[in-house]
Design an enzyme around this catalytic site. Structure first.
Site, PDB file in Angstrom:
ATOM      1  N   ASP A   1       0.829  -1.208   0.000  1.00 26.65           N
ATOM      2  CA  ASP A   1       0.000   0.000   0.000  1.00 26.65           C
ATOM      3  C   ASP A   1       0.868   1.264   0.000  1.00 26.65           C
ATOM      4  O   ASP A   1       1.684   1.471   0.900  1.00 26.65           O
ATOM      5  CB  ASP A   1      -0.882  -0.067   1.271  1.00 26.65           C
ATOM      6  CG  ASP A   1      -2.034   0.899   1.241  1.00 26.65           C
ATOM      7  OD1 ASP A   1      -2.050   1.785   0.368  1.00 26.65           O
ATOM      8  OD2 ASP A   1      -2.915   0.770   2.108  1.00 26.65           O
TER       9      ASP A   1
ATOM     10  N   ASP B   1     -10.624   4.021  -1.535  1.00 24.93           N
ATOM     11  CA  ASP B   1     -11.233   2.993  -0.674  1.00 24.93           C
ATOM     12  C   ASP B   1     -12.749   2.850  -0.861  1.00 24.93           C
ATOM     13  O   ASP B   1     -13.462   3.822  -1.059  1.00 24.93           O
ATOM     14  CB  ASP B   1     -10.973   3.327   0.798  1.00 24.93           C
ATOM     15  CG  ASP B   1      -9.525   3.065   1.186  1.00 24.93           C
ATOM     16  OD1 ASP B   1      -8.685   2.863   0.287  1.00 24.93           O
ATOM     17  OD2 ASP B   1      -9.246   3.067   2.388  1.00 24.93           O
TER      18      ASP B   1
HETATM   19  C1  GAL Z   1      -5.718   2.019   2.831  1.00 24.16           C
HETATM   20  C2  GAL Z   1      -6.188   0.849   1.987  1.00 24.16           C
HETATM   21  C3  GAL Z   1      -7.153   0.045   2.819  1.00 24.16           C
HETATM   22  C4  GAL Z   1      -6.454  -0.447   4.053  1.00 24.16           C
HETATM   23  C5  GAL Z   1      -5.853   0.714   4.835  1.00 24.16           C
HETATM   24  C6  GAL Z   1      -5.001   0.239   5.996  1.00 24.16           C
HETATM   25  O1  GAL Z   1      -4.825   2.795   2.099  1.00 24.16           O
HETATM   26  O2  GAL Z   1      -6.786   1.332   0.810  1.00 24.16           O
HETATM   27  O3  GAL Z   1      -7.657  -1.044   2.037  1.00 24.16           O
HETATM   28  O4  GAL Z   1      -5.456  -1.357   3.696  1.00 24.16           O
HETATM   29  O5  GAL Z   1      -5.063   1.531   3.993  1.00 24.16           O
HETATM   30  O6  GAL Z   1      -4.404   1.270   6.700  1.00 24.16           O
END
Ligand code: GAL
Length: 403
Positions: A153, A224
């Site tokens: 990520d 998200d």
């Molecule tokens: C976001 C991601 C989510 C989750 C989250 C965790 O950037 O899109 O799916 O993983 O971080 O902090």
């Protein structure tokens, strides 16, 4: 942007070729994600609260609920498992996850696979330690633990690297980002363990054009998801035009499922699952398994709908036409079969009432015998037939021999 992406891929390909001619090739890992990955991920329900016990309980429930038999194989730990790095750079787990190897062994003992989460920056989105400068070390540790899936990520890579090293230079930022994802892709490959590589950078810089060349098996195409119809529909709509990028081993990822979460109605849960099936999207449930209602389990384990998602042809479907607030989505399946989903996307039941199906717009002529996959009953679609669908609900039909 797209021309630039192709250029970058060419540069990367050349770089890899040069490296290939100098160093022995890393062991070839068996191919993963030949159909969209299926499993369960901790984020959408537990977010930062997830613990070792939650993962064990979820693995137990994936089996006892019948989800495993329906194809859900990965149990994925999302963000917030990470502790601190020691003097040798080894990343330790935090107190919520006392022994990751033991946890992986437990999940494997259930016949399931286990996934984990990190990112190319110094910190994850939740502010925990990420992999910058430790990519090979982390990848090797995941492989030693027996990890089968990594979600990577972007998050703090933006302030840590992009904004520091290339402020105001979008092209240079893109090169840096592609380089970071390439680095982890190579590190995973070098472990020799088959590990699904999931890119999470919210669909920036046409990721679908360059992710497969880096070994990406799936890549998020948007920001998200939330358990709200408007968000789910907006995300589904944003998949238009990406169909050609999906195929066995490499999938567009419109984000994990919210089926069973929040205040989604039964119709909305059904339609969300249907659209993800049509889109050949990874099916990562994210619900509260200990309290899963029977009607939610029935949606998540509907074998006919899963078969659409997992169809071996691997062709992503699309919105074929719309009429007012009713949309008709289709997906071509192996053996010449066709899935047709008629979705009432609007808020008002009477916005398009009654809707009349136009078979010619689907390239079909004459009555089409099929199966309604949500009732399990036979249905014949005829031209101009009136179809009444409640707001946010769907009629999903599989036609094995379309004409
Ligand atoms: C976001 C991601 C989510 C989750 C989250 C965790 O950037 O899109 O799916 O993983 O971080 O902090």
């Amino acid at each position: 942007m797209r021309i630039f992406a192709s250029f970058s891929v060419a540069v990367l390909a050349l770089t890899s070729l040069t490296a290939f001619s100098q160093a022995p090739a890393p062991p070839q890992a068996p191919q993963v994600a030949q159909t969209p990955p299926m499993g369960w991920n901790s984020w959408n329900y537990f977010a930062g609260r997830v613990t070792d016990k939650d993962i064990r309980d979820s693995a137990d429930l994936v089996v006892s609920s019948g989800m495993k038999d329906a194809g859900y194989i990965y149990v994925n730990i999302d963000d917030t498992w990470e502790g601190e790095r020691d003097a040798s750079g080894v990343l330790h787990t935090n107190a919520k996850f006392p022994d990751m190897k033991a946890l992986a062994d437990y999940v494997h003992s259930k016949g399931l696979k286990i996934g984990i989460y990190s990112g190319p920056g110094t910190k994850t989105c939740g502010g925990y330690a990420a992999s910058l400068g430790h990519e090979e070390q982390d990848a090797k540790m995941y492989a030693d633990w027996g990890i089968d899936y990594l979600k990577y990520d972007l998050c703090s890579f933006i302030p840590d690297v992009l904004e520091k090293q290339a402020p105001n230079d979008k092209a240079a930022q893109m090169r840096l980002m592609i380089g970071a994802y390439d680095k982890m892709g190579k590190a995973l490959k070098a472990t020799g363990r088959p590990i699904v590589y999931s890119l999470c950078q919210y669909g920036w810089d046409a990721v679908w054009e360059w992710a497969p060349a880096l070994g990406g098996n799936l890549w998020r195409t948007t920001g998200d998801i939330t358990p709200r119809w408007d968000r789910i529909y907006a995300i589904a709509s944003q998949q238009a035009g990406l169909e050609s990028y999906a195929g066995p081993g490499h999938w567009n990822d419109p984000d994990m499922l919210e089926v069973g979460n929040g205040k989604l109605s039964l119709a909305e849960n059904r339609t969300h699952f249907t659209l993800w099936a049509i889109l050949a999207a990874p099916l990562l449930a994210g619900n509260d398994l200990p309290h899963m209602k029977p009607e939610i389990k029935a949606i998540l384990t509907n074998r006919d709908v899963i078969a659409i998602n997992q169809d071996a042809l691997g062709k992503q479907g699309a919105r074929t036409y719309s009429d007012g607030e009713v949309e008709v989505w289709t997906r071509q399946l192996q053996g010449g079969a066709l899935a047709v989903a008629i979705v009432a996307v609007g808020d008002s039941r009477y916005a398009t009432h009654p809707f009349h199906l136009n078979l010619a717009k689907l390239g079909l002529h004459g009555p089409q015998a099929g199966k309604d996959l949500w009732t399990g009953k036979p249905i014949t679609l005829t031209d101009n037939m009136p179809i009444e669908i409640e707001s946010h609900d769907v009629l999903l039909v599989r036609i094995d021999a379309p004409r």
